[in-house]
Write a protein that holds these residues in place. Structure first.
Motif, short mmCIF file in Angstrom:
data_model
loop_
_atom_site.label_atom_id
_atom_site.label_comp_id
_atom_site.label_asym_id
_atom_site.label_seq_id
_atom_site.Cartn_x
_atom_site.Cartn_y
_atom_site.Cartn_z
N LYS A 1 13.26 4.95 8.85
CA LYS A 1 12.94 4.53 7.49
C LYS A 1 11.44 4.68 7.21
N ILE A 2 10.62 4.36 8.18
CA ILE A 2 9.16 4.54 8.03
C ILE A 2 8.84 6.01 7.79
N ASN B 1 4.26 -1.06 -9.28
CA ASN B 1 5.32 -0.24 -8.70
C ASN B 1 5.22 -0.22 -7.17
N ILE B 2 4.00 -0.16 -6.67
CA ILE B 2 3.81 -0.17 -5.22
C ILE B 2 4.34 -1.46 -4.61
N MET B 3 4.03 -2.59 -5.25
CA MET B 3 4.46 -3.87 -4.69
C MET B 3 5.98 -4.05 -4.79
N LYS B 4 6.59 -3.52 -5.80
CA LYS B 4 8.05 -3.54 -5.86
C LYS B 4 8.63 -2.81 -4.66
N ASP B 5 8.03 -1.68 -4.34
CA ASP B 5 8.48 -0.88 -3.21
C ASP B 5 8.21 -1.61 -1.89
N VAL B 6 7.03 -2.23 -1.79
CA VAL B 6 6.68 -2.97 -0.57
C VAL B 6 7.67 -4.10 -0.32
N ILE B 7 7.95 -4.88 -1.33
CA ILE B 7 8.86 -6.02 -1.16
C ILE B 7 10.28 -5.55 -0.89
N ALA B 8 10.72 -4.49 -1.56
CA ALA B 8 12.06 -3.97 -1.31
C ALA B 8 12.19 -3.45 0.11
N PHE B 9 11.15 -2.78 0.59
CA PHE B 9 11.19 -2.24 1.96
C PHE B 9 11.16 -3.38 2.97
N ARG B 10 10.33 -4.38 2.71
CA ARG B 10 10.27 -5.53 3.61
C ARG B 10 11.63 -6.21 3.71
N ARG B 11 12.29 -6.39 2.58
CA ARG B 11 13.59 -7.06 2.58
C ARG B 11 14.66 -6.23 3.28
N ASP B 12 14.58 -4.93 3.14
CA ASP B 12 15.53 -4.06 3.84
C ASP B 12 15.35 -4.19 5.36
N LYS C 1 9.70 7.12 4.29
CA LYS C 1 8.74 6.67 3.30
C LYS C 1 7.45 7.48 3.36
N LEU C 2 6.97 7.76 4.55
CA LEU C 2 5.77 8.57 4.68
C LEU C 2 5.98 9.95 4.05
N ALA C 3 7.15 10.54 4.31
CA ALA C 3 7.47 11.84 3.71
C ALA C 3 7.52 11.73 2.19
N GLU C 4 8.11 10.65 1.70
CA GLU C 4 8.19 10.44 0.24
C GLU C 4 6.80 10.35 -0.38
N TYR C 5 5.87 9.73 0.34
CA TYR C 5 4.51 9.57 -0.19
C TYR C 5 3.63 10.78 0.11
N ALA D 1 5.78 -3.06 5.86
CA ALA D 1 5.85 -2.75 4.43
C ALA D 1 4.46 -2.69 3.80
N MET D 2 3.58 -3.63 4.19
CA MET D 2 2.22 -3.63 3.64
C MET D 2 1.44 -2.40 4.07
N LEU D 3 1.64 -1.96 5.31
CA LEU D 3 0.91 -0.77 5.76
C LEU D 3 1.39 0.47 5.00
N LEU D 4 2.67 0.55 4.72
CA LEU D 4 3.17 1.67 3.92
C LEU D 4 2.58 1.63 2.51
#
Length: 394
Positions: free
Chosen positions: A34-35, A6-17, A38-42, A105-108
């Motif tokens: 956007k960063i 699930n994390i990698m799906k999010d990473v790749i989606a964020f990178r593509r955005d 995401k930080l707030a979401e996590y 995206a990887m750092l997130l």
């Protein structure tokens, strides 16, 4: 542990955005927003106001201990993308051609993993999202430091990773000492006096003088630099002249000087000024030099370069950590490493045949490698904190 899939799906989606909507140095307003979302979401606390759009995430473990900072750069380049990616840039003339979208995206993703296991962490992890890395010679690192990014949370060690298209996907490259070079820039304006092409004796040909300067500059490295101390002088742009039958009165030359050691930088810089002025004078022309001292060399602390090798070999196998040579590419992370110990390493992201280099309009990366980037950065943070707490580094 939080589900990696699930994390990698999010990473790749964020990178593509981010890739679809890139922003230039100093203009990363939507990227920063956007960063922060995401930080707030996590559930990761964060601070803003560093170098305009920079963000600092703070993950505090349940137990006291040292502090490690993980850095990603967030800006794009003024390049028109020429790929067939479904998520290619929608902004004309702007592209993530250096992988900063993947770094962010990887750092997130790394932060999300570490936040989920903070109860087992003794110490603190800082997530540093740096703007304007591509804005040499100014950059965003110095401004973040000046704005107090570490005023409240002082790191003991800093870490950064960069996608590297010349390494097979998933391999890790690191060396102790300098891994990236000093990156200076220059502009030379050569002035003569113009006239008709049929009467050169009445002129001082700025194009002829500029060509002599161009050739003479190459002798600095070949005759003044120690062959075992890397140096490069490149003239990347020359503009001058009006038409076929007019002798040019002005030529502008732009280029870069790359060195690994500060001693060699000083030698090359001194000889550069001597050669340019000397050749111009010999051609009866004038030369005005603007010299920009750029990013310093990125110099890895030996103990932390060794830690990257050990952790990567343990996680992925020793064959995935090949011996590599340093690069003379410039990197703003060098300014952070002037103040704090740390390490900068490469994550192989080659797509194989047809791979274009960094800063190319056709640059692409193998997204399968991003999971290794997240895995390694998370484990490095934990290993470094343990090393610091235990008081050893092997």
């Amino acid at each position: 542990m939080t589900n990696m899939m699930n994390i990698m799906k999010d990473v790749i989606a964020f990178r593509r955005d981010l890739h679809r909507y890139p922003e230039l140095s100093g203009e990363e307003y939507e990227t920063s927003r956007k960063i922060q979302e995401k930080l707030a979401e996590y559930g990761i606390p964060y601070q803003t106001g560093f170098a305009g759009t920079g963000v600092l995430g703070i993950i505090e473990g349940d137990q006291p201990g040292p502090t490690v900072g993980l850095r990603a750069d967030i800006d794009a380049l003024p390049i028109t993308e020429k790929t067939d990616e479904a998520f290619r840039s929608t902004i004309d003339g702007v592209m993530h051609a250096c992988g900063h979208d993947a770094h962010t995206a990887m750092l997130l993703g790394t932060g999300r993993l570490l936040m989920a296991e903070r109860h087992n962490i003794a110490g603190k992890v800082l997530l540093i999202f740096q703007p304007a890395e591509e804005d040499s010679p100014t950059g965003g690192a110095a401004q973040m430091l000046e704005d107090g990014v570490f005023a409240e949370h002082q790191p003991d060690v800093l870490v950064a990773q960069h996608v590297w298209p010349s390494l097979p996907a998933g391999q890790i490259g690191v060396v102790p000492g300098p891994i990236m070079g000093n990156s200076d820039r220059f502009q030379i304006t050569v002035r003569g006096s113009g006239g008709h092409a049929s009467m050169p004796h009445d002129t001082v040909d700025a194009l002829a003088a500029a060509n002599q300067i161009f050739t003479a500059l190459q002798t600095i490295v070949s005759r003044n630099a120690n062959p075992f101390d890397p140096a490069v002088i490149t003239v990347g742009k020359m503009e001058g002249g009006y038409r076929y039958n007019v002798i040019a009165d002005e030529v502008v030359m732009e280029g870069t000087i790359r060195t690994q050691s500060d001693a060699m930088k000083h030698i090359i810089k001194h000889r550069f000024h001597e050669v340019v002025q000397g050749v111009a004078s010999s051609m009866q022309a004038e030369a005005n030099i603007i010299y920009y001292d750029g990013y310093p060399a990125t110099v890895n602390t030996e103990r932390w370069a060794r830690r990257v090798k050990q952790t990567a070999a343990r996680e992925f196998g020793a064959q995935q950590v090949p011996e590599v040579s340093p690069s003379l590419g410039g990197e703003d992370f060098g300014r952070f490493l002037e103040r704090y110990p740390g390490v900068y390493y490469w994550l192989g992201t080659s797509i194989g045949e047809g791979q274009k280099p960094l800063h190319d309009p056709g640059f692409m990366l193998d997204e399968a490698a991003l999971e290794k980037g997240v895995t390694l950065m998370r484990q490095l943070a934990l290993d470094i904190l343990k090393d610091l707490k235990d008081g050893h580094y092997d």
